[in-house]
Design an enzyme around this catalytic site. Structure first.
Site, short mmCIF file in Angstrom:
data_model
loop_
_atom_site.label_atom_id
_atom_site.label_comp_id
_atom_site.label_asym_id
_atom_site.label_seq_id
_atom_site.Cartn_x
_atom_site.Cartn_y
_atom_site.Cartn_z
N SER A 141 0.87 -1.18 0.00
CA SER A 141 0.00 0.00 0.00
C SER A 141 0.90 1.22 0.00
O SER A 141 2.07 1.14 0.42
CB SER A 141 -0.85 0.01 1.27
OG SER A 141 -1.40 1.30 1.51
N TYR A 182 -2.76 -0.96 10.44
CA TYR A 182 -2.68 -1.16 8.99
C TYR A 182 -1.34 -0.66 8.43
O TYR A 182 -0.65 -1.36 7.68
CB TYR A 182 -3.85 -0.42 8.31
CG TYR A 182 -3.93 -0.65 6.81
CD1 TYR A 182 -4.56 -1.79 6.30
CD2 TYR A 182 -3.38 0.25 5.91
CE1 TYR A 182 -4.64 -2.00 4.94
CE2 TYR A 182 -3.46 0.05 4.55
CZ TYR A 182 -4.09 -1.08 4.06
OH TYR A 182 -4.16 -1.29 2.71
C1 BGC Z 1 -6.21 1.54 1.94
C2 BGC Z 1 -7.37 2.39 1.46
C3 BGC Z 1 -6.89 3.83 1.21
C4 BGC Z 1 -5.64 3.86 0.36
C5 BGC Z 1 -5.07 5.27 0.22
C6 BGC Z 1 -5.09 1.66 0.95
O1 BGC Z 1 -4.02 0.83 1.29
O2 BGC Z 1 -6.64 0.18 2.06
O3 BGC Z 1 -8.40 2.39 2.43
O4 BGC Z 1 -7.92 4.55 0.56
O5 BGC Z 1 -4.65 3.01 0.90
O6 BGC Z 1 -4.99 5.94 1.43
#
Ligand code: BGC
Length: 266
Positions: A151, A164
């Site tokens: 991410s 996260y």
């Molecule tokens: C998350 C999303 C978020 C995106 C940008 C992703 O890894 O799961 O919820 O919109 O990152 O912030």
């Protein structure tokens, strides 16, 4: 589109969202697909049917990737069905968002368990098979390929999402360390770091015009991503067209990691 003809690919968490698009794109490139799901067999079956309707081959297999016994049972079933594996996409991931002081240990452990430990457990099983089998030149010049779904939050801190962001920061060095360790065995390991992609996981960020407008201030390219943006990158990373790419993260984020606040400030 590069060919993945005759290869066997597992995409974890591919019953919806980014995973389902990655599964469908990889199937379109000619690979046989294992559509993994944790809870929704309905979603996984629909992806399998879609792949078959286009002339591809796919099966759905259940496993919670954070559970060692379930992961090992899934790999055993893959070998029963297809004999081996060539491509693993560590895609399964989730969010449990809370401010730090409101975050329970269970919410922390759940996110680390699926997003990080799950990538370790699936990679370990796939690598065992890549090492056992080695290169099959008719299919690929590499002995196996792993794509870790990361991410933008492997580098962008995210208030209210410590679990996260920590999981994705962990994925970054898990991926690089595995890539360094296994490169001599011709196993290629890389990550894709999606930005804001329109899926159920971030519905709140795009479902109203106001939310979308605010989200777009964080995206220099001024559009929200679609799952196929990630699917196409995954096909390339899994293919021999990217054979010299090892241990890197490809950001597919419309520029979200380019400090968008500096478009006008600074
Ligand atoms: C998350 C999303 C978020 C995106 C940008 C992703 O890894 O799961 O919820 O919109 O990152 O912030």
């Amino acid at each position: 589109m590069p060919s993945l003809e005759g290869q066997i690919a597992l995409v974890t968490g591919s019953s919806s969202g980014i995973g389902s698009a990655v599964a469908k794109c990889i199937a379109e490139a000619g690979a046989k697909l294992i559509v993994n799901y944790s809870r929704s067999s309905k979603g996984a079956d629909a992806v399998v049917e879609e792949i078959k309707a286009k002339g591809g081959e796919a099966i759905a297999l259940q496993a919670d990737v954070s559970q060692e016994d379930q992961v090992q049972a899934m790999f055993a079933k893959i070998y029963e069905a297809y004999g081996t594996i060539d491509i693993l996409v560590n895609n399964a991931g989730l969010q449990r968002d809370f401010n730090l002081v409101d975050m329970s240990l269970a919410d922390w452990n759940k996110v680390i368990g699926v997003n990080l430990t799950g990538q370790f457990l699936c990679s370990r099983e796939a690598v065992k098979e890549f090492l056992r089998r080695g290169v099959v030149p008719e299919r690929s010049v590499a002995a196996g390929k792993i794509i870790c779904m990361s991410s933008v939050h492997e580098v962008i801190p995210w208030a209210g999402h410590c679990n996260y962001a920590a999981s994705k920061g962990g994925v970054s060095l898990l991926m690089k360390s595995m890539a360094q360790e296994l490169a001599p065995q011709k196993i290629r390991i890389n990550s894709i770091a999606p930005g804001a992609i329109q899926t159920p996981i971030n519905k709140e960020a795009w479902e109203t015009p106001e939310a979308l407008e605010s989200l777009l201030t964080l995206i220099p390219y001024k559009r929200i991503g679609v799952p196929e943006d990630i699917g196409k990158a995954a096909v390339w990373l899994a293919s021999d067209d990217s054979d010299y790419v090892q241990g890197t993260t490809i950001f597919v984020d419309g520029g979200m990691t380019l400090y968008p606040g500096f478009e006008s400030g600074g």
